[in-house]
Design a protein around this motif. Sequence first.
Motif, PDB file in Angstrom:
ATOM      1  N   TRP A  79       0.814  -1.221   0.000  1.00 30.43           N
ATOM      2  CA  TRP A  79       0.000   0.000   0.000  1.00 30.43           C
ATOM      3  C   TRP A  79       0.846   1.268   0.000  1.00 30.43           C
ATOM      4  CZ3 TRP A  79      -0.613  -4.004   3.577  1.00 30.43           C
ATOM      5  CH2 TRP A  79       0.268  -3.941   4.669  1.00 30.43           C
ATOM      6  N   PRO A 116      -4.336  -1.924  -1.812  1.00 27.21           N
ATOM      7  CA  PRO A 116      -4.792  -0.911  -0.853  1.00 27.21           C
ATOM      8  C   PRO A 116      -4.640  -1.407   0.585  1.00 27.21           C
ATOM      9  CG  PRO A 116      -6.429  -1.312  -2.573  1.00 27.21           C
ATOM     10  CD  PRO A 116      -5.430  -2.405  -2.673  1.00 27.21           C
ATOM     11  N   LEU A 141      -1.969   3.827  -0.548  1.00 26.65           N
ATOM     12  CA  LEU A 141      -3.075   3.522  -1.453  1.00 26.65           C
ATOM     13  C   LEU A 141      -4.248   3.026  -0.620  1.00 26.65           C
ATOM     14  CD1 LEU A 141      -3.874   3.250  -4.489  1.00 26.65           C
ATOM     15  CD2 LEU A 141      -3.131   0.860  -4.322  1.00 26.65           C
ATOM     16  N   ILE A 142      -5.398   3.724  -0.684  1.00 26.79           N
ATOM     17  CA  ILE A 142      -6.554   3.342   0.138  1.00 26.79           C
ATOM     18  C   ILE A 142      -7.729   2.851  -0.708  1.00 26.79           C
ATOM     19  CG2 ILE A 142      -5.889   4.894   2.002  1.00 26.79           C
ATOM     20  CD1 ILE A 142      -8.170   6.771   1.030  1.00 26.79           C
ATOM     21  N   GLY A 143      -7.524   2.706  -1.988  1.00 23.88           N
ATOM     22  CA  GLY A 143      -8.535   2.206  -2.901  1.00 23.88           C
ATOM     23  C   GLY A 143      -7.924   2.109  -4.280  1.00 23.88           C
ATOM     24  N   SER A 144      -8.741   1.848  -5.276  1.00 26.33           N
ATOM     25  CA  SER A 144      -8.208   1.688  -6.625  1.00 26.33           C
ATOM     26  C   SER A 144      -7.850   3.006  -7.296  1.00 26.33           C
ATOM     27  CB  SER A 144      -9.220   0.943  -7.502  1.00 26.33           C
ATOM     28  OG  SER A 144     -10.441   1.676  -7.577  1.00 26.33           O
TER      29      SER A 144
END
Length: 231
Positions: free
Chosen positions: A37, A131, A59-62
């Motif tokens: 992430w 993520p 990175l917390i999502g796409s």
Amino acid sequence: MKGFGVALFCLVVAVQGRNLDVDGLSGSPAQLGENPWLVHLRVTKLTGGGLLSSSVGSLIGSSWVLTAASAVQDARFVWIRYGAVDPIRPELVTETSTVRIHPEYNAATGENNVALVSINRIVQPTDNIKPVTLAAAGSEIPSSGRLCGFGGENNIPGERLQCLEADLTVEGETITAKGTGSVPSEFDIGSPLVSDGVQYGVLSSVDGTAPVYLKTSLYRAWIQEVTGTIV
């Protein structure tokens, strides 16, 4: 404008790494896939004469990255490097399309020093790019957590991601990783504090010899409002 962005991206900056050291424990070089992430950010701002700065995010999502507001405030371009245990040789590089600073960010005090970076594409997960899970609202902060950073010496950002486990102290909205000696530097602002695959903090400042993180659980509602997704 496009050519200017490409030219900046192609700049090579001499870098020098260093070991992290908290409570006498030296950090170990991170391996690909250990922190999928974590992303490395290169930023050029409207101020500063077009010089590139280095920071870190998660990175917390796409299509979203969580970082510190101080890292991307007044950003003109942001390049995001994934799978970057060595930022010169990442697995993937994307650009940002939008930067959202927390509306109550106070640069003078460091309050609400968080920001969201919208990626200009959908990032597909791989073994080295995934993520992170954000801590739930009201989550208890663990007694220890994983610190990662590229560090730096002589005002030059480091070239190798290193990580270690450190004891944590909680005070109000902040989490401090106790230690002495070298710790994540100003080039690592925005980096995640993670325990068992869950992110509990965002590096807001390096106060003397100890990194200070803001609790991510306090910003879940704002993150959901901005990204439109449940985190």
